[in-house]
Design an enzyme around this catalytic site. Structure first.
Site, mmCIF file in Angstrom:
data_model
loop_
_atom_site.group_PDB
_atom_site.id
_atom_site.type_symbol
_atom_site.label_atom_id
_atom_site.label_comp_id
_atom_site.label_asym_id
_atom_site.label_seq_id
_atom_site.Cartn_x
_atom_site.Cartn_y
_atom_site.Cartn_z
ATOM 1 N N VAL A 133 53.032 35.200 31.350
ATOM 2 C CA VAL A 133 52.772 35.515 32.761
ATOM 3 C C VAL A 133 53.929 36.216 33.461
ATOM 4 O O VAL A 133 53.726 37.251 34.093
ATOM 5 C CB VAL A 133 52.382 34.238 33.535
ATOM 6 C CG1 VAL A 133 52.237 34.535 35.014
ATOM 7 C CG2 VAL A 133 51.083 33.678 32.989
ATOM 8 N N LYS A 206 47.489 38.727 33.924
ATOM 9 C CA LYS A 206 48.332 37.648 34.443
ATOM 10 C C LYS A 206 47.665 36.947 35.622
ATOM 11 O O LYS A 206 47.738 35.716 35.754
ATOM 12 C CB LYS A 206 49.691 38.206 34.836
ATOM 13 C CG LYS A 206 50.490 38.741 33.655
ATOM 14 C CD LYS A 206 51.738 39.480 34.090
ATOM 15 C CE LYS A 206 52.525 39.983 32.899
ATOM 16 N NZ LYS A 206 53.720 40.769 33.281
#
Length: 429
Positions: A133, A206
């Site tokens: 992420v 993400k």
């Protein structure tokens, strides 16, 4: 301390993988002390075995990733090859053969995370992915664990370093998009093919992962509204400056006010210079998390690169190895809320709209009438005219995105509107 080592298989040995291997070797004693047992690199799967890989025993190199994860004596598989296949099959095979998995594969997790979590649960394994992420920034674990007792309502942030570098250079140097992209490429911030970054695919993956964790529901990359930065111009940057704003590519995940749905979107937006995200420079990332009890939390740091990403991978490796020793597993998927993802048209936003119009009486009244007919309230208007041509800049109050899109289409039909120079959302107030 247990003397028998925990065995680690590494899938991929590029920029991130080679750094993971280096840290495992140079910090072996510290890792053993933190875990409670030594860790041993048992094999490294690569596509090009002839490439020299400093510090890695050539005897560990293999091109047969499947055989490596099927060995049966591997405790943890670290997957940093990226993409959907063969990564998905290799991860599932690792679970079947007794290994837990640490992954940095945002694309796969955003596309098929639910199935991977289900496989991990079926075989009693861990699936950790902090590095997927925001690079070195601890974000997944705080959302999954530290805020597990709180209610997260919003996640807002910059999650792609390449686009932030480009927009920052356009803002600070006056460069155009192409010029800023060339500089990012020369410095190694942008890939030879930058599509995944500049078109927002990376940030959208993400956003899907973050929304799923934050709101305890399943969000796939296809649920995320996505716009890139390729259409952002120097004129947009200048307009933002005149408003006391800057332009950032934002990932925004929100819970609806009534709690009945969520939204996830990635797009360029103007944000006030007073907002903390406005000061995030170059290739750095920063994410705001808004929770009911904790309030506003900000996570900031390098979001990409070999060493930062490897740091997140090693943090997960330590956690998974500790779980192995304790014969336990960490938190898995939490999707109990089953909230629907609302389409972008239902999202309430503000717009900055720049119009090229005829410089004559009545134009502003016609434009204002269009906004009124679409149910969109105007916040501010700025008009400049010269030699029969004029520019009209309108900033709206918040309204459903569909209404704003309808307004733009109606404006294009006016005879007095020569063209829509730019359209951008305004966030962060």
């Amino acid at each position: 301390m247990r003397t028998r080592p925990l065995k680690v298989a590494l899938l991929g040995c590029g920029v991130v993988g080679s750094e993971v291997a280096r840290i495992m070797t140079t910090h072996a004693d510290d890792l053993a002390a933190r875990i409670g047992a030594p860790v041993e690199l048992a094999g490294v799967a690569v596509r090009r075995p002839s490439k020299v890989r400093e510090g890695i025993d050539s005897a560990l190199i293999t091109t047969d990733a499947t055989a490596l994860v099927e060995r049966g004596d591997i405790d943890v598989v670290v997957e940093v090859i990226g993409g959907i296949e063969p990564a998905r099959t290799l991860i599932t095979t690792a679970f079947e053969n007794g290994a837990s998995v640490v992954s940095a594969n945002k694309a796969l997790l955003a596309e098929d995370g639910a199935a991977l979590h289900a496989a991990a649960e079926k075989y009693g394994r861990d699936l950790y992915y902090e590095a997927a992420v925001a690079g070195a920034i601890p974000l997944v674990r705080p959302l999954r664990e530290s805020l597990a007792g709180d209610k997260v309502n919003r996640v807002l942030g910059i999650v792609n370093g390449t686009t932030n570098f480009i927009l920052d250079k356009m803002d600070t140097s006056g460069a155009g998009y192409s010029e800023a992209l060339d500089e990012a490429t020369a410095l190694g911030y942008a890939e030879a093919d930058p599509t995944a970054d500049v078109e927002g695919f990376d940030a959208a993956a993400k956003a899907a992962i973050l929304a799923g964790i934050a709101f305890h529901t399943r969000v796939k990359i296809g649920d995320v509204h996505r716009e890139g930065i390729t259409e952002v111009t120097a004129a947009d940057i200048a307009s933002a400056r005149r408003m006391g704003c800057t332009v950032k590519l934002l990932a925004i995940c929100e819970r609806a006010a009534d709690g009945a749905s969520v939204t996830a979107r990635v797009h360029p937006a103007m944000i006030p210079l007073s907002h903390p995200l406005a000061s995030v420079r170059e290739a750095y990332n920063a994410v705001f998390v808004e929770a009911e009890a904790a309030g506003q939390l900000m996570f900031y740091g390098p979001g990409a690169g070999g060493s930062p990403t490897a740091s997140a991978v090693l943090g997960d490796l330590v956690a998974v190895c500790r779980n192995k020793l304790g014969e336990a597993t960490g938190p898995g998927e939490s999707a109990y809320t089953r909230l629907p993802v609302s389409p972008m048209g239902e999202v309430v936003t503000r717009y900055h709209i720049s119009l090229d119009v005829a410089d004559k009486p009545g134009v502003l009244a016609q434009v204002a009438t269009v906004f009124a007919e679409q149910g969109v309230s105007i916040d501010t208007v700025r008009q400049q005219g010269k030699d029969g041509e004029a520019s009209l800049v309108v900033v709206t109050h918040r309204a459903p995105d569909a209404a704003l899109s309808g307004t733009v289409e109606a404006l294009r039909k006016l005879d007095t509107v020569r063209g829509v120079a730019s359209i951008m959302r305004v966030e962060g107030e």
